[in-house]
Design an enzyme around this catalytic site. Structure first.
Site, short mmCIF file in Angstrom:
data_model
loop_
_atom_site.label_atom_id
_atom_site.label_comp_id
_atom_site.label_asym_id
_atom_site.label_seq_id
_atom_site.Cartn_x
_atom_site.Cartn_y
_atom_site.Cartn_z
N CYS A 71 0.82 -1.16 -0.01
CA CYS A 71 0.02 0.01 0.07
C CYS A 71 0.99 1.31 0.00
O CYS A 71 1.75 1.42 0.99
CB CYS A 71 -0.98 0.15 1.21
SG CYS A 71 -1.93 1.43 1.35
N CYS A 77 -0.84 5.70 7.01
CA CYS A 77 -2.28 5.42 7.45
C CYS A 77 -2.38 4.88 8.84
O CYS A 77 -3.05 5.19 9.83
CB CYS A 77 -2.80 4.72 6.38
SG CYS A 77 -4.20 3.61 6.89
N CYS A 159 -7.43 2.32 -1.26
CA CYS A 159 -7.02 1.44 -0.02
C CYS A 159 -7.24 -0.16 -0.46
O CYS A 159 -8.21 -0.56 -0.98
CB CYS A 159 -7.96 1.75 1.15
SG CYS A 159 -7.88 0.49 2.51
N TYR A 314 -23.87 -12.52 22.88
CA TYR A 314 -23.18 -11.69 22.14
C TYR A 314 -23.61 -11.91 20.82
O TYR A 314 -22.67 -12.02 19.86
CB TYR A 314 -21.80 -11.29 22.41
CG TYR A 314 -21.54 -11.01 23.65
CD1 TYR A 314 -21.59 -9.84 24.38
CD2 TYR A 314 -21.19 -12.26 24.79
CE1 TYR A 314 -21.28 -9.86 25.83
CE2 TYR A 314 -20.78 -11.94 25.98
CZ TYR A 314 -21.03 -10.75 26.53
OH TYR A 314 -20.76 -10.62 27.86
N GLU A 335 -28.54 -10.53 22.24
CA GLU A 335 -27.99 -9.54 21.78
C GLU A 335 -28.58 -8.17 22.23
O GLU A 335 -29.78 -7.99 22.53
CB GLU A 335 -27.98 -9.40 20.26
CG GLU A 335 -27.86 -8.30 19.51
CD GLU A 335 -26.30 -7.61 19.68
OE1 GLU A 335 -25.41 -8.33 19.61
OE2 GLU A 335 -25.97 -6.36 20.03
N CYS A 407 -12.16 -11.48 19.79
CA CYS A 407 -11.03 -10.80 19.09
C CYS A 407 -10.08 -10.19 19.89
O CYS A 407 -9.29 -9.24 19.28
CB CYS A 407 -12.14 -9.57 18.42
SG CYS A 407 -12.76 -8.62 19.40
N1 SAH Z 1 -21.37 -13.13 16.99
C1 SAH Z 1 -21.79 -12.04 16.13
C2 SAH Z 1 -21.55 -10.56 16.73
C3 SAH Z 1 -20.12 -10.45 17.61
S1 SAH Z 1 -19.72 -8.80 17.93
C4 SAH Z 1 -21.39 -12.23 15.01
O1 SAH Z 1 -20.46 -13.01 14.85
O2 SAH Z 1 -21.72 -11.50 14.00
C5 SAH Z 1 -20.21 -8.58 19.48
C6 SAH Z 1 -21.77 -8.44 19.75
O3 SAH Z 1 -22.05 -8.19 21.15
C7 SAH Z 1 -22.20 -7.00 19.09
O4 SAH Z 1 -23.23 -7.28 18.43
C8 SAH Z 1 -22.89 -6.38 20.48
O5 SAH Z 1 -23.81 -5.44 20.22
C9 SAH Z 1 -22.96 -7.07 21.45
N2 SAH Z 1 -22.86 -6.89 22.70
C10 SAH Z 1 -22.09 -6.16 23.13
N3 SAH Z 1 -22.41 -6.18 24.66
C11 SAH Z 1 -23.23 -6.99 24.83
C12 SAH Z 1 -24.07 -7.39 26.25
N4 SAH Z 1 -23.71 -7.16 27.26
N5 SAH Z 1 -25.03 -8.31 26.17
C13 SAH Z 1 -25.40 -8.68 24.83
N6 SAH Z 1 -24.65 -8.36 23.69
C14 SAH Z 1 -23.66 -7.61 23.62
#
Ligand code: SAH
Length: 449
Positions: A71, A77, A159, A314, A335, A407
């Site tokens: 890049c 960047c 990019c 989540y 969620e 992550c």
């Molecule tokens: N498993 C999903 C999203 C992962 S990202 C996928 O792979 O697409 C993490 C997610 O957790 C986000 O959507 C965020 O809004 C949610 N999140 C964050 N804090 C939270 C909580 N306390 N309770 C429930 N969800 C939550």
């Protein structure tokens, strides 16, 4: 050793923040832009109690893994901090980053296999969020990422990690902004209109959703005319959304988004399921690696369970939950964000899934109060990981295994230590390259409760 000393260093390792690690007279030195196996002449820039920082003056002997970043904006960047390392070695370093985090933070000595490569290492990123600032005199927008460790943005004309059409759309906005009264935003004076430009690009086909985050509460006629113009010039753009953010804040999105032209989503596909992705919907930035990761989780469940009950915590738009739903007796996806839950419900209809329930609740609250027990808990928390309260809740409700998608190796290591102290067993670890050329890594840990 003192600041400005110039010393020869051999780079032994890499940190999770993409710096080289060397030792000098027993002192740990973090060297900026250094690749393991480099021999460098470095200048000490800072000395602390337990470590020092240095920057390279000259590379005496280059690491065999050093490559020329592809890049042209690499230096300015700051997003792809590992682009100067060849791709195979990036994967090795990411496994090392996970192993080191497990060991140093979680006191867990565990073999970490090679990081699964991304099927595509250029044009892989399907979510683009450029901050917009303004040129001093003309106030024309500067659209691009922030320079490393700073809050000033650089215009990014090209990019290579995002789909090619994005460059063209961004350029169109830059060139036409003035005509439609879209001044770039000035953080200091909190003036100017356009704060962020967002693109959500479908991996399934070439359709896009364009988002404009504005420092205003009104949609002007000019904004509507701009939306017409951009969609006429780029038929792949299926909709233009405006998000209102008039706060003095680092948060990108304000609370309200409205669609001013076309539709408010693009469709994408993961594990043969269709999803509607809105401006603020969480969707994995690298859908092809996500597909591999979800496939790995699914294959594991298929080999080890028969018709399990699954909690998908989540859940976002329940993409993992839906992916494993055909193997499960039932899936409960929890969620926090209502908009994502709504998109998840759309997905259930689109994909004709009947055994998944979407619950719009904080995971901590849900897990504290639910009387249910699940064979498997899949958890995919944000970077900050879980809390002791949530992990205790998981242990109360999980009959067999927790599949932890993370992550952030540091918080994963911390949470694994907590679970191990409570009697759980770490069965396997597998890193995936979700964010090629950056120092970030996604990891799946499988834990027996
Ligand atoms: N498993 C999903 C999203 C992962 S990202 C996928 O792979 O697409 C993490 C997610 O957790 C986000 O959507 C965020 O809004 C949610 N999140 C964050 N804090 C939270 C909580 N306390 N309770 C429930 N969800 C939550």
């Amino acid at each position: 050793m003192k600041v400005n000393d110039e010393i020869e260093l051999y780079i032994e390792k890499f940190t999770s923040s993409a710096q080289g690690i060397a030792h000098h007279n027993g002192q740990v030195i973090f060297v900026k832009d250094a690749c393991p196996k480099d021999k460098v002449l470095a200048k000490i820039t800072n000395i602390r109690k337990n470590f020092a920082n240095a920057e390279i003056i000259d590379i005496i002997e280059s690491s065999p893994h050093r490559v020329v970043p592809f890049c042209p904006m690499y230096k300015h960047c700051g997003a792809c901090s590992m682009q100067f390392v060849d791709y195979d070695y990036q994967l090795e370093l990411k496994s090392q980053i996970v192993k080191d985090a497990l060991y140093s933070i979680g006191q867990i000595d565990f073999d970490v296999p090679q990081t699964e490569p991304s099927p595509q290492i250029k044009n892989y990123r399907h979510k683009i969020q450029y901050p917009v600032s303004q040129k001093k005199v003309s106030k024309r927008p500067i659209i691009g990422y922030y320079m490393p460790n700073s809050h000033s943005a650089v215009d990014i004309k090209h990019c290579p990690i995002q789909p090619e059409i994005c460059d063209k759309i961004i350029d169109f906005i830059r060139e036409n902004a003035e005509r439609y009264d879209m001044e770039g935003y000035d953080e200091k004076s909190h003036s100017g209109l356009l704060r962020h430009v967002i693109l959500r690009v479908s991996n399934k086909n070439s359709s896009l959703l364009l988002g404009l985050v504005i420092n205003s509460k009104v949609i002007t006629e000019n904004l509507r005319r701009f939306a017409d113009d951009v969609m006429q010039n780029f038929p792949d753009i299926k909709g233009v959304c405006v998000n209102f953010n008039t706060q003095k804040t680092n948060l990108i999105l304000g609370v309200e988004t409205i669609c001013i032209k076309g539709q408010d989503y693009v469709e994408d596909e993961l594990c043969s399921n269709i999803f509607k992705i809105g401006l603020d919907t969480f969707f994995q930035v690298n859908p092809q690696t996500a597909q591999n990761l979800f496939g790995y989780v699914k294959e594991y469940i298929k080999r080890n369970f028969t018709s399990p009950t699954v909690l998908d915590a989540y859940a976002g738009i329940a993409s993992i939950g839906m992916c494993v739903s055909d193997l499960a007796k039932n899936v409960t996806s929890v969620e926090l964000i209502k908009a994502s839950c709504n998109k998840a419900k759309d997905g259930l209809e689109l994909n004709n899934i009947k055994n998944l329930t979407v619950i719009n609740e904080d995971t901590a609250e849900f897990i504290k109060n639910t009387p249910e027990k699940f064979d498997i808990i899949i958890t995919d928390p944000p970077k900050k990981g879980s809390t002791a309260e949530v992990l205790d809740g998981f242990l109360k409700c999980c009959k067999k295994e927790i599949i932890y998608v993370s992550c952030n190796p540091a918080t994963l290591a911390r949470d694994l230590r907590y679970l191990i102290n409570k009697g759980c067993k770490l069965k396997s670890i597998k890193p995936f390259d979700m964010f090629c050329h950056t120092n970030h890594v996604e990891t799946v840990a499988i834990i027996e409760v």
